[in-house]
Design a protein around this motif. Sequence first.
Motif, PDB file in Angstrom:
ATOM      1  N   LEU A 124       0.830  -1.202   0.000  1.00  0.00           N
ATOM      2  CA  LEU A 124       0.000   0.000   0.000  1.00  0.00           C
ATOM      3  C   LEU A 124       0.869   1.258   0.000  1.00  0.00           C
ATOM      4  CD1 LEU A 124      -3.043  -0.576   2.404  1.00  0.00           C
ATOM      5  CD2 LEU A 124      -3.111  -0.104  -0.051  1.00  0.00           C
ATOM      6  N   ARG A 125       1.943   1.245   0.794  1.00  0.00           N
ATOM      7  CA  ARG A 125       2.832   2.406   0.834  1.00  0.00           C
ATOM      8  C   ARG A 125       3.532   2.618  -0.500  1.00  0.00           C
ATOM      9  NH1 ARG A 125       4.223  -0.160   5.841  1.00  0.00           N
ATOM     10  NH2 ARG A 125       3.157   0.878   7.591  1.00  0.00           N
ATOM     11  N   ALA A 126       3.680   1.552  -1.278  1.00  0.00           N
ATOM     12  CA  ALA A 126       4.313   1.670  -2.594  1.00  0.00           C
ATOM     13  C   ALA A 126       3.376   2.263  -3.636  1.00  0.00           C
ATOM     14  CB  ALA A 126       4.787   0.293  -3.064  1.00  0.00           C
ATOM     15  N   ALA A 127       2.065   2.164  -3.400  1.00  0.00           N
ATOM     16  CA  ALA A 127       1.081   2.564  -4.413  1.00  0.00           C
ATOM     17  C   ALA A 127       1.278   3.990  -4.931  1.00  0.00           C
ATOM     18  CB  ALA A 127      -0.332   2.375  -3.870  1.00  0.00           C
ATOM     19  N   PRO A 128       1.502   4.995  -4.070  1.00  0.00           N
ATOM     20  CA  PRO A 128       1.661   6.364  -4.598  1.00  0.00           C
ATOM     21  C   PRO A 128       2.914   6.544  -5.452  1.00  0.00           C
ATOM     22  CG  PRO A 128       1.101   6.391  -2.249  1.00  0.00           C
ATOM     23  CD  PRO A 128       1.460   4.985  -2.597  1.00  0.00           C
ATOM     24  N   HIS A 129       3.858   5.606  -5.346  1.00  0.00           N
ATOM     25  CA  HIS A 129       5.102   5.723  -6.111  1.00  0.00           C
ATOM     26  C   HIS A 129       5.027   5.027  -7.464  1.00  0.00           C
ATOM     27  CE1 HIS A 129       6.955   7.370  -2.520  1.00  0.00           C
ATOM     28  NE2 HIS A 129       6.605   6.302  -1.835  1.00  0.00           N
ATOM     29  N   LEU A 130       3.933   4.309  -7.740  1.00  0.00           N
ATOM     30  CA  LEU A 130       3.781   3.652  -9.026  1.00  0.00           C
ATOM     31  C   LEU A 130       3.511   4.677 -10.121  1.00  0.00           C
ATOM     32  CD1 LEU A 130       1.531   0.636  -7.938  1.00  0.00           C
ATOM     33  CD2 LEU A 130       3.955   0.537  -8.584  1.00  0.00           C
ATOM     34  N   THR A 131       3.829   4.313 -11.341  1.00  0.00           N
ATOM     35  CA  THR A 131       3.563   5.189 -12.476  1.00  0.00           C
ATOM     36  C   THR A 131       2.094   5.597 -12.484  1.00  0.00           C
ATOM     37  OG1 THR A 131       5.275   4.107 -13.793  1.00  0.00           O
ATOM     38  CG2 THR A 131       3.593   5.333 -14.988  1.00  0.00           C
ATOM     39  N   PRO A 132       1.799   6.902 -12.602  1.00  0.00           N
ATOM     40  CA  PRO A 132       0.396   7.347 -12.623  1.00  0.00           C
ATOM     41  C   PRO A 132      -0.414   6.582 -13.666  1.00  0.00           C
ATOM     42  CG  PRO A 132       1.852   9.231 -12.464  1.00  0.00           C
ATOM     43  CD  PRO A 132       2.744   8.038 -12.690  1.00  0.00           C
ATOM     44  N   GLY A 133      -1.634   6.230 -13.296  1.00  0.00           N
ATOM     45  CA  GLY A 133      -2.498   5.459 -14.181  1.00  0.00           C
ATOM     46  C   GLY A 133      -2.460   3.969 -13.912  1.00  0.00           C
ATOM     47  N   THR A 134      -1.547   3.540 -13.037  1.00  0.00           N
ATOM     48  CA  THR A 134      -1.459   2.128 -12.687  1.00  0.00           C
ATOM     49  C   THR A 134      -2.539   1.773 -11.669  1.00  0.00           C
ATOM     50  OG1 THR A 134       0.931   2.112 -13.053  1.00  0.00           O
ATOM     51  CG2 THR A 134       0.020   0.321 -11.725  1.00  0.00           C
ATOM     52  N   GLN A 135      -3.209   0.684 -11.899  1.00  0.00           N
ATOM     53  CA  GLN A 135      -4.255   0.228 -10.998  1.00  0.00           C
ATOM     54  C   GLN A 135      -3.700  -0.896 -10.125  1.00  0.00           C
ATOM     55  OE1 GLN A 135      -8.998  -0.938 -11.414  1.00  0.00           O
ATOM     56  NE2 GLN A 135      -7.607  -1.458 -13.043  1.00  0.00           N
ATOM     57  N   LEU A 136      -3.695  -0.688  -8.808  1.00  0.00           N
ATOM     58  CA  LEU A 136      -3.240  -1.707  -7.864  1.00  0.00           C
ATOM     59  C   LEU A 136      -4.458  -2.438  -7.319  1.00  0.00           C
ATOM     60  CD1 LEU A 136      -1.065  -3.088  -6.128  1.00  0.00           C
ATOM     61  CD2 LEU A 136      -1.330  -1.213  -4.473  1.00  0.00           C
TER      62      LEU A 136
END
Length: 384
Positions: free
Chosen positions: A217-229
């Motif tokens: 969850l903490r990694a989610a904001p660092h993913l490329t924008p537009g990526t769906q987790l």
Amino acid sequence: MRVDLLSREYPPQVYGGAGVHVDHLSRQLRRLVDLRVHCFGGPRQETNVTGHRTPGELADANAALQAMGIAPAMAAATAGADVVHSHTWYANIAGHLAKLCHGTPHVVTAHSLEPLRPWKAEQLGGGYALSSWAERTATEAADVVIAVSRAMAQDLLRCLPGLDPDRVVVIHNGIDTDEFTPVGDTSRLARLGVRTDRPVVACVARLTRQKGLLHLLRAAPHLTPGTQLVMCVSAPDTPDLAEEFAVLAREVTGKGADVVLVEEPLSRDALRQLLSHADVFACPSVYEPMGIVNLEAMACGTPVVATAVGGIPEVVADEETGLLVPLVTDEEAFAKDLAARVDELLADPERARRMGREGRRRAEVRFSWAAAAARVHAVYQSLI
């Protein structure tokens, strides 16, 4: 040869990797031995499967005491078996009682170790000391201990000094590549809120600290924008952990992360569809003796990004079927590392597809339940 298999989990009550293991191993063993299964829960309709209930007077007791209360009846029911084979501490003590009472050889399959899961104290309270005692006592006294990975074997010998190394064998978990195979259907994904018109990173796990879901969850904001987790989480260890997870999910969503939460167990069809259509499968576990779910993703042709802990490197070949991430204590640094490795594959779809194909091949060639059952059968034969 009659073999009595002892387990807390058995279909339809399966919630974790040990239950998946017992389900598939038992199917193969029935071709080789006279198999009787003893599990927790109510009556089962399946022939030679007995569900043992918690004694009424322990209905409100600590979960570890409840497991201990089931053990005598389970052990008594194994009278006449040539071998008893127990899975997880819940059933290990029943196998130990059967060995003491009936003189039956006892095989333990070690799926995890309580000393390496201190967070279980949140779930079991004082029962954690009891579960640790039961696991240690039964495992050190077992005739053979099967470790599900080489890393698990090393952990066993490090944590249980009374265990004879000569009684430890390594037999990896398997995967049914007919059941887990790439599928084209996406009908169930829409019902889960999953969009296939954007990159999808999937994670499927129980909500326990072992699985590292807060890290992902903490990694989610660092993913490329537009990526769906897409995080499919179920069976939280405690209400407090469920609340902690929910609060963090709201926080990262507020930062713009696209997180889809699925909080009920997936049907087999839905799981196959998710694993087949995810661009990357993420496994952020902090402790994982093997990790069957990574095999399931690989069998569905999906590359895996996982932590390099426990038996995971024995399953996920780094740079071949996925990417491994070292586990570090700095939570923010680890979150960024996870996101960076996922983004590597999202940025190079052909590389990801190549890893997915190699993962499928590796699952087919190196991890079959038939081969695992044959090795387990050989263990049984060595004891009678």
